[in-house]
Design an enzyme around this catalytic site. Structure first.
Site, PDB file in Angstrom:
ATOM      1  N   GLU A 125       0.813  -1.226   0.000  1.00 48.94           N
ATOM      2  CA  GLU A 125       0.000   0.000   0.000  1.00 48.94           C
ATOM      3  C   GLU A 125       0.849   1.279   0.000  1.00 48.94           C
ATOM      4  OE1 GLU A 125      -0.466  -2.755   1.665  1.00 48.94           O
ATOM      5  OE2 GLU A 125      -2.577  -3.126   2.097  1.00 48.94           O
ATOM      6  N   HIS A 179      -0.272 -11.946   1.361  1.00 47.63           N
ATOM      7  CA  HIS A 179      -0.129 -11.266   2.661  1.00 47.63           C
ATOM      8  C   HIS A 179      -0.103 -12.273   3.809  1.00 47.63           C
ATOM      9  CE1 HIS A 179      -0.485  -8.168   5.684  1.00 47.63           C
ATOM     10  NE2 HIS A 179      -1.455  -8.864   6.227  1.00 47.63           N
TER      11      HIS A 179
HETATM   12 ZN   LIG Z   1       3.583  -8.073   4.754  1.00 44.21          ZN
END
Ligand SMILES: [Zn+2]
Length: 260
Positions: A125, A179
């Site tokens: 991000e 993730h």
């Molecule tokens: Zn990470």
């Protein structure tokens, strides 16, 4: 947290006089950037900073560079790449804050006389806010007439395709869904095994998302563990292979960019 082996490259562990002397050789300066973000029940929340810092340290070592302390906070977690902002512990910056922080650091480096910088990002991000920080710093530094050159890289882009395929049997879910999954868990097992709780790796996961994002974030499609893809097949050996192959490619790429 830092690797003792690479401590002699850390600017924050040097005196100002030692730093000043090292700058005379125009070293490449590496800035790792991460996040404080949930990484499932089995990994520490500082995972992205720990990994970007480890990569930066090894690449700096291969190029006789210097390393800044990591930025350990990042831009807001998104459902499809980090599970989103709804988890306790995830502690994020506004985009403008991250942009301004990087801009400030780059201007200071320029004032010191540094001319070659590599920003090593470990959190999906962050990407465009780091880009903006670089762009604004270069605008500020325009009177220097292009004397400073900055690379922004996401370390995972350097992992060779054949290494990835060998780890997923051709079933790579893509870097966003990775993730807290196989790649990050494996690298953490190789680097900081005492911070990984193998028994807590969840059985659930894959995140399932529409093609769009919804705000306010509602957690839809995010597995309750916060892990977005299976992590069970992680191992320290895979982690070592990932780190070594990725670092080798990064060293080669940075070497080409700076002709060193
Ligand atoms: Zn990470």
């Amino acid at each position: 947290m830092f690797d003792a082996e690479y401590a002699h490259r850390r600017i924050d562990l040097m005196s100002w006089t030692a730093y000043r002397d090292r700058l005379k050789d125009n070293p490449i300066i590496f800035l790792p950037v991460g996040a404080l973000e949930q990484h499932g029940p089995h990994l520490p929340m500082g995972c992205d900073a720990i990994l970007s810092e480890a990569m930066a340290a090894r690449v700096a070592d291969g190029l006789d560079g210097l390393q800044l302390p990591a930025l350990r906070y990042g831009y807001k977690s998104q459902a499809r790449s980090g599970g989103g902002q709804l988890f306790p512990g995830t502690t994020s910056l506004d985009g403008a804050t991250l942009t301004a922080t990087l801009r400030d650091i780059l201007r200071e480096l320029a004032r010191h006389g540094a001319r070659r910088v590599v920003v090593v990002n470990g959190h999906v991000e962050n990407q465009w806010f780091l880009t903006e920080g670089i762009d604004l710093a270069l605008r500020d530094l325009a009177p220097m007439q292009g004397q400073m050159k900055i690379l922004r890289c996401e370390y995972w882009n350097y992992t060779p395709q054949d290494v990835l395929e060998s780890m997923f049997d051709g079933d790579f879910p893509g870097v966003d869904l990775e993730h807290a999954a196989l790649l990050e868990t494996s690298m953490m097992l190789a680097l900081q095994p005492q911070l990984v709780d193998l028994d807590a790796i969840p059985e659930d996961a894959l995140g399932e998302f529409p093609g769009h994002d919804v705000y306010p974030q509602d957690g839809r499609g995010v597995p309750s563990s916060g892990v977005l893809a299976p992590a069970r097949a992680a191992s320290a050996e895979k982690g070592r292979t990932l780190i070594e192959s990725t670092v080798a490619e990064m060293v080669a790429a940075v070497r080409r960019e700076f002709a060193v």
